[in-house]
Design an enzyme around this catalytic site. Sequence first.
Site, PDB file in Angstrom:
ATOM      1  CG  ASP A  28      -7.234  -5.713   2.703  1.00 16.40           C
ATOM      2  OD1 ASP A  28      -8.099  -5.341   3.508  1.00 16.40           O
ATOM      3  OD2 ASP A  28      -7.422  -5.788   1.468  1.00 16.40           O
TER       4      ASP A  28
ATOM      5  CG  ASP B  78     -12.368  -8.966   3.985  1.00 13.92           C
ATOM      6  OD1 ASP B  78     -12.140  -8.074   4.834  1.00 13.92           O
ATOM      7  OD2 ASP B  78     -13.158  -8.808   3.030  1.00 13.92           O
TER       8      ASP B  78
ATOM      9  CE1 TYR C 226      -3.272  -2.900   0.680  1.00 11.16           C
ATOM     10  CE2 TYR C 226      -4.524  -1.104   1.634  1.00 11.16           C
ATOM     11  CZ  TYR C 226      -4.465  -2.392   1.151  1.00 11.16           C
ATOM     12  OH  TYR C 226      -5.607  -3.170   1.142  1.00 11.16           O
TER      13      TYR C 226
ATOM     14  CE  LYS D  74       3.331 -17.494  -2.809  1.00  6.25           C
ATOM     15  NZ  LYS D  74       2.831 -18.885  -2.684  1.00  6.25           N
TER      16      LYS D  74
ATOM     17  CG  ASP E  37       0.200 -20.166  -0.661  1.00 13.99           C
ATOM     18  OD1 ASP E  37       0.956 -20.017   0.314  1.00 13.99           O
ATOM     19  OD2 ASP E  37       0.586 -20.688  -1.737  1.00 13.99           O
TER      20      ASP E  37
HETATM   21  C1  IPM Z   1      -9.750  -2.459   5.243  1.00  9.90           C
HETATM   22  C2  IPM Z   1     -10.278  -1.987   3.933  1.00  9.90           C
HETATM   23  C3  IPM Z   1      -9.345  -0.931   3.342  1.00  9.90           C
HETATM   24  C4  IPM Z   1      -7.977  -1.528   3.193  1.00  9.90           C
HETATM   25  C5  IPM Z   1      -9.811  -0.348   2.005  1.00  9.90           C
HETATM   26  C6  IPM Z   1     -11.179   0.258   2.133  1.00  9.90           C
HETATM   27  C7  IPM Z   1      -8.830   0.604   1.413  1.00  9.90           C
HETATM   28  O1  IPM Z   1     -10.458  -3.046   3.057  1.00  9.90           O
HETATM   29  O2  IPM Z   1      -9.603  -1.622   6.160  1.00  9.90           O
HETATM   30  O3  IPM Z   1      -9.478  -3.651   5.384  1.00  9.90           O
HETATM   31  O4  IPM Z   1      -7.700  -2.240   2.224  1.00  9.90           O
HETATM   32  O5  IPM Z   1      -7.149  -1.292   4.063  1.00  9.90           O
HETATM   33 MN    MN Z   2     -10.027  -4.970   3.949  1.00  6.90          MN
END
Ligand code: IPM
Ligand code: MN
Length: 347
Positions: free
Chosen positions: A242, A246, A135, A185, A218
């Site tokens: 990130d 999720d 990022y 990785k 992975d």
């Molecule tokens: C998170 C979100 C953000 C990220 C996006 C909205 C830029 O997905 O906080 O996990 O990737 O950091």
């Molecule tokens: Mn995210």
Amino acid sequence: MKFCSIALIPGDGIGRDVTAAAWTVLETAAKHCGFGLTGTEFPWSCRFFKETGRMMPEDGIETLRGFDAILLGAVGWPAEVPDSVSLHGLLLPIRKAFVQYANTRPHRLLPGVTGPLRAESFDILCIRENTEGEYSGAGGRVHQGTLDEVAVETSIFTRAGVERILRFGFEQARTRRGKLASVTKSNAQKYSMVFWDEITRKLAAEYSDVEVTSYHVDALAARMIMAPESLDVIAASNLFGDILTDIGAAIQGGLGYAASANINPDRSAPSMFEPVHGSAPDIAHLGIANPIATIWSGAMMLDHLGEKDAAGRVMKAIEATTARGLGTIAGKDSTNTITAAVIAALN
Ligand code: IPM
Ligand code: MN
């Protein structure tokens, strides 16, 4: 009486609903514990962008710097402002400018919440690097619109950046079950991730009380689903973290429960607390957004502000609420019903 000054950035969509909900819970907890919270709201959002051409004013960062902490709802309204513009105009610059390098995300099942897995007893803390890596924002495009077009996006890993996030992970592991998963990785990324592994090994010598294992990202993604109970603290780069968080959100029952703290461990600038979920335009203004992720993030904020008792009480109130079956099925209970139940449990 002690007062903590909080900058509130509700942002877009359901961000507005969940921030308002969490704020009433936090104010109640503060009252019970004998300290005050003062909230100052900032309308910075995609709507603000439409009106002013910016996601926040030019001196937005300097304005926020004076606060003890920031509570943020969600940013993004892609029908009107591209996500690449809105996120790079508000959320991402705050994380970087305030050196909130440790994005801390807890993943465990709340009582009464059924996740998609058979495993019920996992307790994972994901520490995501939050200021550099994939990022970093370094890159560019040339020959735009032609067949020769090229897009380059460079990951940047600095020794200081990698070392401080891994150190934070080791320290967290020490306060928990003493296990650290370092996410790599290095079989494919032979510069940045080999570097990451080297620093992991170097720190491992210093933290001999922590059991550290390097996992390729992975394989770790699969492990989070197949054997989440084998994991304690996970330390990962920005993009890996990130994606993995999720998965963490999914196995804990969904994004409605996934809390997050963007921590500046040196306390040289305010830290920021926000749910992992986005602005969810499809359910914005319906009053059915689950506020639990934001309330939990608020508890992390109280903890960071040194109000451990209040933080613990808010967590207990969340757990009492979900144990009663409230907020455990998407869309069933309104934001207000869940919030009122958490406040009742606090009282
Ligand atoms: C998170 C979100 C953000 C990220 C996006 C909205 C830029 O997905 O906080 O996990 O990737 O950091
Ligand atoms: Mn995210």
